[in-house]
Write a protein that holds these residues in place. Structure first.
Motif, mmCIF file in Angstrom:
data_model
loop_
_atom_site.group_PDB
_atom_site.id
_atom_site.type_symbol
_atom_site.label_atom_id
_atom_site.label_comp_id
_atom_site.label_asym_id
_atom_site.label_seq_id
_atom_site.Cartn_x
_atom_site.Cartn_y
_atom_site.Cartn_z
ATOM 1 N N ARG A 144 -20.193 -72.997 8.008
ATOM 2 C CA ARG A 144 -19.832 -73.179 6.598
ATOM 3 C C ARG A 144 -19.380 -71.867 5.980
ATOM 4 O O ARG A 144 -19.969 -70.825 6.236
ATOM 5 N N ASN A 145 -18.330 -71.938 5.186
ATOM 6 C CA ASN A 145 -17.790 -70.757 4.489
ATOM 7 C C ASN A 145 -17.183 -69.708 5.409
ATOM 8 O O ASN A 145 -16.901 -68.599 4.970
ATOM 9 N N THR A 146 -16.987 -70.032 6.681
ATOM 10 C CA THR A 146 -16.391 -69.011 7.547
ATOM 11 C C THR A 146 -14.951 -68.762 7.122
ATOM 12 O O THR A 146 -14.219 -69.692 6.797
ATOM 13 N N LYS A 147 -14.581 -67.496 7.092
ATOM 14 C CA LYS A 147 -13.223 -67.121 6.696
ATOM 15 C C LYS A 147 -12.333 -66.924 7.925
ATOM 16 O O LYS A 147 -11.140 -66.697 7.812
ATOM 17 N N VAL A 148 -12.940 -66.988 9.087
ATOM 18 C CA VAL A 148 -12.200 -66.688 10.318
ATOM 19 C C VAL A 148 -11.098 -67.722 10.553
ATOM 20 O O VAL A 148 -10.015 -67.400 11.040
ATOM 21 N N VAL A 149 -11.369 -68.960 10.159
ATOM 22 C CA VAL A 149 -10.377 -70.022 10.302
ATOM 23 C C VAL A 149 -9.089 -69.644 9.565
ATOM 24 O O VAL A 149 -7.987 -69.884 10.054
ATOM 25 N N ASP A 150 -9.241 -69.001 8.409
ATOM 26 C CA ASP A 150 -8.071 -68.597 7.621
ATOM 27 C C ASP A 150 -7.288 -67.462 8.302
ATOM 28 O O ASP A 150 -6.064 -67.417 8.226
ATOM 29 N N ILE A 151 -7.997 -66.559 8.954
ATOM 30 C CA ILE A 151 -7.328 -65.489 9.710
ATOM 31 C C ILE A 151 -6.506 -66.135 10.825
ATOM 32 O O ILE A 151 -5.330 -65.827 11.031
ATOM 33 N N TYR A 152 -7.140 -67.066 11.520
ATOM 34 C CA TYR A 152 -6.501 -67.788 12.627
ATOM 35 C C TYR A 152 -5.219 -68.478 12.158
ATOM 36 O O TYR A 152 -4.156 -68.321 12.750
ATOM 37 N N LYS A 153 -5.327 -69.229 11.067
ATOM 38 C CA LYS A 153 -4.173 -70.000 10.564
ATOM 39 C C LYS A 153 -3.038 -69.085 10.129
ATOM 40 O O LYS A 153 -1.869 -69.360 10.376
ATOM 41 N N THR A 212 -15.871 -77.314 16.300
ATOM 42 C CA THR A 212 -14.796 -76.411 15.876
ATOM 43 C C THR A 212 -13.435 -77.048 16.126
ATOM 44 O O THR A 212 -12.529 -76.958 15.298
ATOM 45 N N GLU A 213 -13.311 -77.712 17.266
ATOM 46 C CA GLU A 213 -12.061 -78.384 17.620
ATOM 47 C C GLU A 213 -11.787 -79.535 16.645
ATOM 48 O O GLU A 213 -10.685 -79.687 16.119
ATOM 49 N N LYS A 214 -12.815 -80.326 16.395
ATOM 50 C CA LYS A 214 -12.661 -81.518 15.558
ATOM 51 C C LYS A 214 -12.455 -81.161 14.081
ATOM 52 O O LYS A 214 -11.588 -81.687 13.412
ATOM 53 N N GLU A 215 -13.264 -80.245 13.607
ATOM 54 C CA GLU A 215 -13.280 -79.880 12.189
ATOM 55 C C GLU A 215 -12.085 -79.022 11.796
ATOM 56 O O GLU A 215 -11.521 -79.171 10.728
ATOM 57 N N TYR A 216 -11.723 -78.073 12.665
ATOM 58 C CA TYR A 216 -10.720 -77.061 12.291
ATOM 59 C C TYR A 216 -9.480 -77.066 13.184
ATOM 60 O O TYR A 216 -8.547 -76.310 12.956
ATOM 61 N N GLY A 217 -9.512 -77.866 14.241
ATOM 62 C CA GLY A 217 -8.374 -77.902 15.158
ATOM 63 C C GLY A 217 -8.226 -76.627 15.972
ATOM 64 O O GLY A 217 -7.139 -76.277 16.418
ATOM 65 N N TYR A 249 -12.700 -66.514 20.768
ATOM 66 C CA TYR A 249 -13.928 -66.550 21.561
ATOM 67 C C TYR A 249 -15.083 -66.536 20.579
ATOM 68 O O TYR A 249 -15.341 -65.529 19.922
ATOM 69 N N GLY A 250 -15.740 -67.680 20.459
ATOM 70 C CA GLY A 250 -16.843 -67.805 19.511
ATOM 71 C C GLY A 250 -18.070 -68.333 20.205
ATOM 72 O O GLY A 250 -18.350 -69.527 20.171
#
Length: 138
Positions: A47-56, A77-82, A68-69
């Motif tokens: 929750r609230n991770t900002k790493v997804v935004d860096i990735y995108k 992670t795959e389902k929620e964030y692709g 690598y997490g």
């Protein structure tokens, strides 16, 4: 406020790209490794991770991003964030850049030196990498 928080991941991604370009790398199809994706160190909470935004943001620029997490739940992670997480064995030998996004203990002993010698940019968001190896930190 909230706005600032959202701009930090963008800033990290763009600064990484800038450093790679300054080194003469072609951004298209370059590989970048992000170490860590959870919200905080040694904990599986996403929750609230900002790493997804860096990735995108990096993906938007046509960069190939490996994440690598080791603390994150792969299927979630795959389902929620692709984002498909890689295993330790799948970490490539060469990356244009490595972004240390979460201060997990296992990242403190990662072989940054090897990548640095291969010309990688090391962006240490969390301040856990030996200073002499780091190109930028937050």
């Amino acid at each position: 406020g909230r706005r600032v928080n959202n701009s930090i991941p963008k800033f990290i991604a763009q600064k990484t790209l800038k450093l790679m370009i300054q080194k003469g790398m072609t951004i298209k199809n370059v590989k970048v490794l992000i170490l860590g994706i959870t919200f905080k160190e040694n904990c599986p909470d996403m929750r609230n991770t900002k790493v997804v935004d860096i990735y995108k943001e990096l993906e938007d620029f046509g960069v190939n991003v490996d994440v690598y997490g080791p603390w994150a739940d792969k299927m979630h992670t795959e389902k929620e964030y692709g984002i498909g997480l890689i295993d330790k064995e799948q970490i490539a030998d060469e990356y244009g850049a490595i972004i240390v996004a979460v201060a997990h203990d296992e990242f403190k002993t990662f072989d940054y030196q090897k990548y640095k010698e291969n010309g990688a940019i090391i962006y240490d968001v969390k301040g856990i990498v030996e200073r002499s190896l780091v190109d930028s930190r937050l």
